[in-house]
Enzyme design. Structure first.
Site, PDB file in Angstrom:
ATOM      1  NE  ARG A  94      -3.482   0.253   2.811  1.00 58.95           N
ATOM      2  CZ  ARG A  94      -4.023   0.605   3.859  1.00 58.95           C
ATOM      3  NH1 ARG A  94      -3.849  -0.339   4.794  1.00 58.95           N
ATOM      4  NH2 ARG A  94      -4.699   1.540   4.094  1.00 58.95           N
ATOM      5  CG  ASN A 137      -8.075   9.056   3.932  1.00 60.11           C
ATOM      6  OD1 ASN A 137      -8.563   8.046   4.390  1.00 60.11           O
ATOM      7  ND2 ASN A 137      -8.332   9.909   3.074  1.00 60.11           N
ATOM      8  CB  VAL A 138      -2.320   5.780   6.764  1.00 53.35           C
ATOM      9  CG1 VAL A 138      -3.180   5.676   7.930  1.00 53.35           C
ATOM     10  CG2 VAL A 138      -2.568   4.826   5.697  1.00 53.35           C
ATOM     11  CG  HIS A 188      -7.171   5.888  11.534  1.00 56.28           C
ATOM     12  ND1 HIS A 188      -8.265   5.882  10.727  1.00 56.28           N
ATOM     13  CD2 HIS A 188      -7.797   6.414  12.991  1.00 56.28           C
ATOM     14  CE1 HIS A 188      -9.363   5.779  11.440  1.00 56.28           C
ATOM     15  NE2 HIS A 188      -9.120   6.237  12.659  1.00 56.28           N
ATOM     16  CB  CYS A 214      15.010   0.122  19.757  1.00 61.97           C
ATOM     17  SG  CYS A 214      14.937   0.702  18.104  1.00 61.97           S
ATOM     18  N   GLY A 217     -16.041  11.477   2.048  1.00 61.85           N
ATOM     19  CA  GLY A 217     -15.552  10.181   1.488  1.00 61.85           C
ATOM     20  C   GLY A 217     -15.158   8.986   2.948  1.00 61.85           C
ATOM     21  CB  THR A 218     -15.473   8.705   6.038  1.00 54.07           C
ATOM     22  OG1 THR A 218     -15.283   7.551   7.220  1.00 54.07           O
ATOM     23  CG2 THR A 218     -16.292   9.707   6.621  1.00 54.07           C
ATOM     24  CB  SER A 219     -18.040   3.859   5.397  1.00 55.04           C
ATOM     25  OG  SER A 219     -16.803   3.339   6.441  1.00 55.04           O
TER      26      SER A 219
HETATM   27  C1  BV8 Z   1      -9.877   3.226  19.642  1.00 55.88           C
HETATM   28  C2  BV8 Z   1      -5.351   1.646   9.887  1.00 55.88           C
HETATM   29  C3  BV8 Z   1      -9.647   3.126  22.233  1.00 55.88           C
HETATM   30  C4  BV8 Z   1      -4.497   2.330   8.933  1.00 55.88           C
HETATM   31  C5  BV8 Z   1      -7.697   2.023  10.600  1.00 55.88           C
HETATM   32  C6  BV8 Z   1     -16.467   3.328  20.007  1.00 55.88           C
HETATM   33  C7  BV8 Z   1     -15.535   4.359  20.612  1.00 55.88           C
HETATM   34  C8  BV8 Z   1     -14.075   3.896  20.381  1.00 55.88           C
HETATM   35  C9  BV8 Z   1     -13.792   2.757  19.668  1.00 55.88           C
HETATM   36  C10 BV8 Z   1     -14.732   1.960  19.249  1.00 55.88           C
HETATM   37  C11 BV8 Z   1     -15.906   2.171  19.479  1.00 55.88           C
HETATM   38  N1  BV8 Z   1     -16.743   1.273  18.875  1.00 55.88           N
HETATM   39  C12 BV8 Z   1     -15.864   0.317  18.328  1.00 55.88           C
HETATM   40  C13 BV8 Z   1     -14.651   0.633  18.564  1.00 55.88           C
HETATM   41  C14 BV8 Z   1     -13.387   0.060  18.271  1.00 55.88           C
HETATM   42  C15 BV8 Z   1     -13.038   0.296  16.902  1.00 55.88           C
HETATM   43  C16 BV8 Z   1     -14.124   0.441  15.804  1.00 55.88           C
HETATM   44  O1  BV8 Z   1     -14.275   1.725  15.609  1.00 55.88           O
HETATM   45  N2  BV8 Z   1     -14.583  -0.546  15.240  1.00 55.88           N
HETATM   46  C17 BV8 Z   1     -15.583  -0.665  14.167  1.00 55.88           C
HETATM   47  C18 BV8 Z   1     -15.296  -1.277  13.071  1.00 55.88           C
HETATM   48  C19 BV8 Z   1     -16.889  -0.547  14.949  1.00 55.88           C
HETATM   49  N3  BV8 Z   1     -12.096   1.378  16.920  1.00 55.88           N
HETATM   50  C20 BV8 Z   1     -10.902   1.390  17.197  1.00 55.88           C
HETATM   51  O2  BV8 Z   1     -10.187   0.476  17.580  1.00 55.88           O
HETATM   52  C21 BV8 Z   1     -10.197   2.846  17.428  1.00 55.88           C
HETATM   53  N4  BV8 Z   1      -9.200   2.857  18.464  1.00 55.88           N
HETATM   54  O3  BV8 Z   1     -10.622   3.979  19.544  1.00 55.88           O
HETATM   55  O4  BV8 Z   1      -8.856   3.103  20.897  1.00 55.88           O
HETATM   56  C22 BV8 Z   1     -10.445   1.745  22.108  1.00 55.88           C
HETATM   57  C23 BV8 Z   1      -9.740   0.387  21.849  1.00 55.88           C
HETATM   58  C24 BV8 Z   1     -10.659  -0.710  21.874  1.00 55.88           C
HETATM   59  C25 BV8 Z   1     -11.789  -0.411  22.209  1.00 55.88           C
HETATM   60  C26 BV8 Z   1     -12.580   0.650  22.390  1.00 55.88           C
HETATM   61  C27 BV8 Z   1     -11.721   1.743  22.363  1.00 55.88           C
HETATM   62  C28 BV8 Z   1      -8.939   2.549  16.127  1.00 55.88           C
HETATM   63  C29 BV8 Z   1      -9.904   2.981  14.786  1.00 55.88           C
HETATM   64  C30 BV8 Z   1      -8.633   2.971  13.823  1.00 55.88           C
HETATM   65  C31 BV8 Z   1      -8.496   1.731  13.065  1.00 55.88           C
HETATM   66  N5  BV8 Z   1      -7.432   1.921  12.006  1.00 55.88           N
HETATM   67  N6  BV8 Z   1      -6.900   2.138   9.904  1.00 55.88           N
HETATM   68  C32 BV8 Z   1      -4.983   1.501   7.951  1.00 55.88           C
HETATM   69  O5  BV8 Z   1      -4.718   0.439   7.573  1.00 55.88           O
HETATM   70  O6  BV8 Z   1      -5.470   2.215   6.972  1.00 55.88           O
HETATM   71  S1  BV8 Z   1      -9.209   2.507  10.359  1.00 55.88           S
HETATM   72  C33 BV8 Z   1      -9.676   2.053   8.591  1.00 55.88           C
HETATM   73  O7  BV8 Z   1     -10.904   2.547   8.491  1.00 55.88           O
HETATM   74  C34 BV8 Z   1      -8.831   3.150   7.788  1.00 55.88           C
HETATM   75  O8  BV8 Z   1      -8.114   4.143   8.559  1.00 55.88           O
HETATM   76  C35 BV8 Z   1     -10.086   4.047   7.118  1.00 55.88           C
HETATM   77  O9  BV8 Z   1      -9.653   5.256   6.755  1.00 55.88           O
HETATM   78  C36 BV8 Z   1     -10.989   3.813   8.374  1.00 55.88           C
HETATM   79  C37 BV8 Z   1     -12.427   4.183   7.970  1.00 55.88           C
HETATM   80  O10 BV8 Z   1     -12.867   3.918   6.727  1.00 55.88           O
HETATM   81  P1  BV8 Z   1     -13.173   5.092   5.596  1.00 55.88           P
HETATM   82  O11 BV8 Z   1     -11.838   6.018   5.599  1.00 55.88           O
HETATM   83  O12 BV8 Z   1     -14.445   5.438   5.941  1.00 55.88           O
HETATM   84  O13 BV8 Z   1     -13.176   3.821   4.256  1.00 55.88           O
HETATM   85  P2  BV8 Z   1     -14.284   3.154   3.797  1.00 55.88           P
HETATM   86  O14 BV8 Z   1     -13.774   2.360   2.737  1.00 55.88           O
HETATM   87  O15 BV8 Z   1     -15.048   2.575   4.883  1.00 55.88           O
HETATM   88  O16 BV8 Z   1     -15.468   4.098   3.170  1.00 55.88           O
HETATM   89  C38 BV8 Z   1     -15.180   4.916   2.180  1.00 55.88           C
HETATM   90  C39 BV8 Z   1     -16.464   5.633   1.541  1.00 55.88           C
HETATM   91  O17 BV8 Z   1     -16.068   6.599   0.670  1.00 55.88           O
HETATM   92  C40 BV8 Z   1     -17.542   5.010   1.288  1.00 55.88           C
HETATM   93  O18 BV8 Z   1     -18.664   5.229   1.970  1.00 55.88           O
HETATM   94  C41 BV8 Z   1     -17.557   5.274  -0.146  1.00 55.88           C
HETATM   95  O19 BV8 Z   1     -18.991   5.425  -0.521  1.00 55.88           O
HETATM   96  C42 BV8 Z   1     -17.073   6.576  -0.229  1.00 55.88           C
HETATM   97  N7  BV8 Z   1     -16.313   6.919  -1.323  1.00 55.88           N
HETATM   98  C43 BV8 Z   1     -15.868   5.994  -2.378  1.00 55.88           C
HETATM   99  N8  BV8 Z   1     -15.286   7.222  -3.295  1.00 55.88           N
HETATM  100  C44 BV8 Z   1     -15.684   8.258  -3.000  1.00 55.88           C
HETATM  101  C45 BV8 Z   1     -16.347   8.336  -1.806  1.00 55.88           C
HETATM  102  N9  BV8 Z   1     -16.845   9.350  -1.440  1.00 55.88           N
HETATM  103  C46 BV8 Z   1     -16.728  10.655  -2.256  1.00 55.88           C
HETATM  104  N10 BV8 Z   1     -16.164  10.533  -3.299  1.00 55.88           N
HETATM  105  C47 BV8 Z   1     -15.486   9.582  -3.856  1.00 55.88           C
HETATM  106  N11 BV8 Z   1     -15.046   9.494  -5.031  1.00 55.88           N
HETATM  107 ZN    ZN Z   2      14.950  -1.188  16.746  1.00 54.43          ZN
END
Ligand code: BV8
Ligand code: ZN
Length: 254
Positions: free
Chosen positions: A72, A108-109, A125, A136, A193-195
């Site tokens: 990626r 985004n990353v 993120h 380290c 652009g986020t779900s």
């Molecule tokens: C945390 C890593 C404390 C890098 C990612 C409540 C509160 C807090 C946490 C939680 C909670 N409930 C659940 C949780 C746990 C979890 C979570 O949210 N789970 C979900 C699945 C329910 N959250 C966490 O773990 C977070 N940590 O809060 O710490 C904690 C810990 C444990 C338990 C509780 C609390 C950490 C979240 C970060 C995870 N890491 N990425 C990488 O690999 O990229 S997240 C990952 O999803 C990406 O970063 C991505 O950006 C992100 C969100 O996805 P989207 O950006 O929305 O992308 P997606 O494809 O889904 O959607 C794209 C959209 O664009 C679509 O709708 C599409 O229609 C649209 N689109 C497409 N093309 C276009 C467009 N729109 C406009 N124009 C276009 N051209």
């Molecule tokens: Zn090291």
């Protein structure tokens, strides 16, 4: 431009004192970066990204996870910001000239916002360009070619992981602090652009509304927050944002 933009939204953008924009993978889609949940070719088609973006996956198979992230990273190196990124950078510059505040919070990353010229960016993120040694702790930006081994080796003998926030990991404290401060002060909030299914980012629209902000969603499809937004615009970020920024300037006689 095939998507109608409500005039009241252009007026709200012209009048806003403090704008906050949250972006997700959708704003990078038109640059050729796969969104997180789209069915994908390559590694993504066989795996669920939310399965791979976890500490458990890295512990289970560090070679496979770091190879996926390096693929990626190399993809990101080949693409350029699109008109959606460029419009947000232009908007930030215009608002700065007009002594109004702007904050871009991205999930985004890929750092395409910064490549487009955005300055006030919070990386919720982390970044795929930054890799950290699990032994380290040294953290460096890697802009070169593919790593020569997976998981990549650190000079200390440890292994490197991508400097991103995985599911189950806490977000950087500074990113949360900066986001909360900007959301509490904003009067216009965009979700682009986020779900809106990943937290805490998916809650940001609530924080903006609690601050009294008007809210806008720009997305290709409905999301769990579409019904909350004052304006929900279904269209491509790379078309809607440039048009909106141009309309703002035109009505301001810029
Ligand atoms: C945390 C890593 C404390 C890098 C990612 C409540 C509160 C807090 C946490 C939680 C909670 N409930 C659940 C949780 C746990 C979890 C979570 O949210 N789970 C979900 C699945 C329910 N959250 C966490 O773990 C977070 N940590 O809060 O710490 C904690 C810990 C444990 C338990 C509780 C609390 C950490 C979240 C970060 C995870 N890491 N990425 C990488 O690999 O990229 S997240 C990952 O999803 C990406 O970063 C991505 O950006 C992100 C969100 O996805 P989207 O950006 O929305 O992308 P997606 O494809 O889904 O959607 C794209 C959209 O664009 C679509 O709708 C599409 O229609 C649209 N689109 C497409 N093309 C276009 C467009 N729109 C406009 N124009 C276009 N051209
Ligand atoms: Zn090291």
């Amino acid at each position: 431009m095939s998507v109608p933009i409500p005039l009241e939204l252009v007026d709200a953008l012209r009048a806003a004192r403090a704008v906050v924009v949250l972006t997700g993978a959708g704003i990078s889609a038109e640059s050729g970066i796969a969104t997180f949940r789209d069915a994908m070719d390559g590694l993504w088609a066989k795996f669920d990204p939310s399965e791979l973006a976890t500490p458990e996956a890295f512990a289970r198979d560090p070679a496979m996870v770091t190879r996926w992230y390096d693929e990626r990273r190399l993809r990101c190196a080949k693409v350029r910001p699109n008109p959606g990124h460029q419009a947000l950078a232009k908007l930030e510059q215009e608002l700065a000239r007009e002594h109004r505040s702007f904050m871009l919070i991205t999930q985004n990353v890929d750092r395409l916002h910064q490549k487009a010229g955005s300055v006030n960016v919070v990386e919720l993120h982390g970044s795929i360009w930054v890799w950290r040694c699990v032994t380290c702790g040294v953290e460096k930006e890697y802009r070169g070619g593919a790593f020569d081994s997976y998981p990549p080796a650190c000079g200390c003998g440890g292994v490197l992981r991508p400097g991103v926030v995985w599911f189950g990991e806490s977000l950087p404290a500074e990113a949360i602090r900066a986001s909360e401060k900007a959301l509490a002060a904003c009067d216009l909030f965009f979700s682009v652009g986020t779900s809106s299914v990943v937290f805490p980012a998916a809650d940001f629209i609530h924080a903006a509304q609690a601050a009294g902000a008007r809210t806008v969603e720009v997305n290709l499809e409905p999301t769990p927050v579409s019904h909350l937004a004052d304006w929900s615009i279904f269209g491509k970020a790379g078309e809607v944002l440039p048009f909106l920024v141009a309309e703002k300037a035109a009505k301001q006689g810029d």
